[in-house]
Design a protein around this motif. Structure first.
Motif, PDB file in Angstrom:
ATOM      1  N   UNK A  26       0.357  -1.037  -0.082  1.00  0.00           N
ATOM      2  CA  UNK A  26       0.290  -0.040   0.354  1.00  0.00           C
ATOM      3  C   UNK A  26       1.070   1.015  -0.521  1.00  0.00           C
ATOM      4  N   UNK A  27       1.710   1.521   0.888  1.00  0.00           N
ATOM      5  CA  UNK A  27       2.842   2.577   1.077  1.00  0.00           C
ATOM      6  C   UNK A  27       3.787   3.552  -0.281  1.00  0.00           C
ATOM      7  N   UNK A  28       4.097   1.359  -1.251  1.00  0.00           N
ATOM      8  CA  UNK A  28       4.560   1.697  -2.245  1.00  0.00           C
ATOM      9  C   UNK A  28       3.596   1.819  -3.207  1.00  0.00           C
ATOM     10  N   UNK A  29       2.772   1.474  -3.311  1.00  0.00           N
ATOM     11  CA  UNK A  29       1.439   2.062  -4.495  1.00  0.00           C
ATOM     12  C   UNK A  29       1.363   3.326  -4.464  1.00  0.00           C
ATOM     13  N   UNK A  30       0.936   4.327  -3.546  1.00  0.00           N
ATOM     14  CA  UNK A  30       0.797   5.618  -3.005  1.00  0.00           C
ATOM     15  C   UNK A  30       2.377   6.160  -3.361  1.00  0.00           C
ATOM     16  N   UNK A  31       3.232   5.222  -3.299  1.00  0.00           N
ATOM     17  CA  UNK A  31       4.365   6.805  -3.844  1.00  0.00           C
ATOM     18  C   UNK A  31       4.650   7.100  -4.780  1.00  0.00           C
ATOM     19  N   UNK A  32       5.222   8.679  -4.315  1.00  0.00           N
ATOM     20  CA  UNK A  32       5.031   9.497  -5.702  1.00  0.00           C
ATOM     21  C   UNK A  32       5.843   9.007  -6.838  1.00  0.00           C
TER      22      UNK A  32
ATOM     23  N   UNK B 140       8.702  -4.803  -8.453  1.00  0.00           N
ATOM     24  CA  UNK B 140       9.865  -6.211  -8.106  1.00  0.00           C
ATOM     25  C   UNK B 140      10.154  -5.448  -7.121  1.00  0.00           C
ATOM     26  N   UNK B 141       9.733  -4.238  -6.580  1.00  0.00           N
ATOM     27  CA  UNK B 141      10.759  -3.355  -5.373  1.00  0.00           C
ATOM     28  C   UNK B 141       9.475  -4.116  -4.366  1.00  0.00           C
TER      29      UNK B 141
END
Ligand code: ATP
Ligand code: MG
Length: 404
Positions: A289-295, A347-348
């Motif tokens: 979730x955090x990565x998806x919302x990352x700018x 992949x991250x």
């Protein structure tokens, strides 16, 4: 009394401000785990440091100490290789802090960059306190108390380690000059035997006259091997190498790992206070979730707009986590708009979750056994105190505080 070799000794610490994040892990903890097999390591949860800013939120400290200890252990810091302890359980830190405060100029404390920076970023708090100003000195005492030569930290800590060096130098300068130091040092040289004395003197000369640092290192290594001289003579000879006097508190050096400033979700330094952190115990869902919302690159508004990895915080994480193939795929795909940002992040997410999975399993075990964690810290404090007491005997002596 134990023989201390500062070059083989490490001290580092973390404030108990809650659960640890990837910045702590990539920046410092991984390094500790590697170093614990090569050095004598002391790792300290610095609860008094937490009080310098959080003096009005004390209810959480004990829980935070437990969180930090669990994360350290889960990351692989091992109580059989390193000494893990809580600062306030070794009150000697406070005594050394007090004694050093007598010789620390106020201007040195006021010019430490974090003093102004933190005051500004925590403007809602009254930090016009004696304790907050003294933060770097308390940290210097933490390090010098163990006569540690190395301090593995993130790059934000460099000025603090430099400060500790300055304090040690001033201390040695003021108190390392015992009466008749040179005569005593010359007498100690003779105790090295004819060959040893010749070697020592020529290495000392090379360093003092030509600044030959290698000669200094060789001489130090040679002194460490000498079994037949007393501890006092050895310290004199260490001090005499560099000219000044007896080295009571050796000057520590910072040691940086491969990610000394791990970026967070917004591209700035990962930090809890920046609200840009992935925590070691975040679940895979939370991490995804955090990565998806990352700018991402702000120029990439639409899926078909080409992007530039150098402008994208996600790329900084790829640099940390991805292999060359994946990085090539990202660079090409981004610049040609061949892949979308969500694809690029996949992949991250996987690499981070995969690396954290075994760590999280261990964290769950330690969380379920708080008694075990507490006993590890209690045992660590005992070991740390033994070393701390030895240093203070010498420090008190140097300051004339001996009454028997
Ligand atoms: P936060 O910055 O999240 O508030 P903290 O400042 O409370 O954490 P400290 O006790 O000051 O944590 O730092 C512990 C150690 O972790 C220090 O050596 C620091 O340099 C290192 N560190 C913290 N964040 C990072 C990062 N993003 N990259 C590299 N090292 C880091
Ligand atoms: Mg910090």
């Amino acid at each position: 009394m134990s023989l201390v070799d500062p070059q083989r000794r490490i001290l580092s610490g973390m404030r108990p401000s809650g659960r640890l994040h990837l910045g702590h892990y990539q920046g410092v903890l991984k390094n500790w785990v590697r170093l614990q097999h090569e050095y004598e390591c002391f790792f300290c949860i610095v609860d008094w440091h937490a009080l310098t800013t959080d003096y009005d939120e004390v209810g959480q400290i004990a829980g935070h100490v437990m969180d930090v200890a669990v994360d350290w252990l889960a990351a692989g810091v091992s109580p059989s290789s390193a000494t893990l302890f809580v600062q306030s359980q070794v009150p000697e830190h406070a005594e050394l802090h007090l004694l050093l405060s007598m010789i620390t100029p106020l201007s040195w404390l006021e010019r430490v960059p974090s003093f102004k920076e933190q005051k500004e970023s925590l403007a809602h708090k009254d930090l016009d306190t004696f304790g907050f100003l003294g933060y770097p000195l308390l940290q210097a005492a933490d390090i010098l108390l163990y006569r540690a030569g190395w301090v593995p930290v993130g790059s934000d800590q460099l000025p603090h380690v430099e400060f500790a060096r300055d304090v040690a130098r001033r201390f040695n300068h003021l108190y390392g000059r015992e009466p008749g130091f040179e005569e005593k040092a010359e007498a100690a040289i003779l105790k090295l035997g004819r060959k040893g004395a010749k070697l020592y003197s020529s290495l000392r000369k090379s360093f003092q006259e030509q600044g030959d640092v290698e000669a200094l290192e060789t001489a130090r290594a040679f002194l460490r091997e000498q079994q037949s001289i007393t501890l006092g003579d050895r310290e004199r000879l260490f001090g005499y190498l560099e000219g000044a006097g007896k080295l009571i508190l050796p000057e520590p050096q910072a040691m940086l790992g491969s990610a000394p400033r791990m970026p967070g979700l917004d591209g700035g330094k990962m930090s809890k206070s920046n609200d840009n952190a992935i925590f070691l115990r975040d679940t895979p869902d939370e991490i995804g979730d955090k990565l998806r919302r990352m700018p991402t690159d702000p120029a990439r508004v639409h899926r078909n707009d080409p992007g530039e990895p150098q402008r994208c915080p996600v790329w900084q994480l790829h640099e940390q986590y991805s292999d060359e193939n994946t990085r090539d795929w990202v660079q090409q795909g981004c610049r040609s708009a061949g892949i979308g940002c969500l694809e690029c992040k996949a992949p991250l997410t996987e690499a981070i979750c995969q690396e954290l999975a075994p760590l999280q399993a261990r964290a769950a075990e330690y969380e379920a056994s708080p008694e075990l964690v507490r006993s590890i810290l209690a045992e660590g404090a005992e070991k740390a105190r033994d070393e701390a007491r030895d240093t203070l005997v010498e420090v008190r002596q140097a300051l004339g505080l001996v009454y028997r």
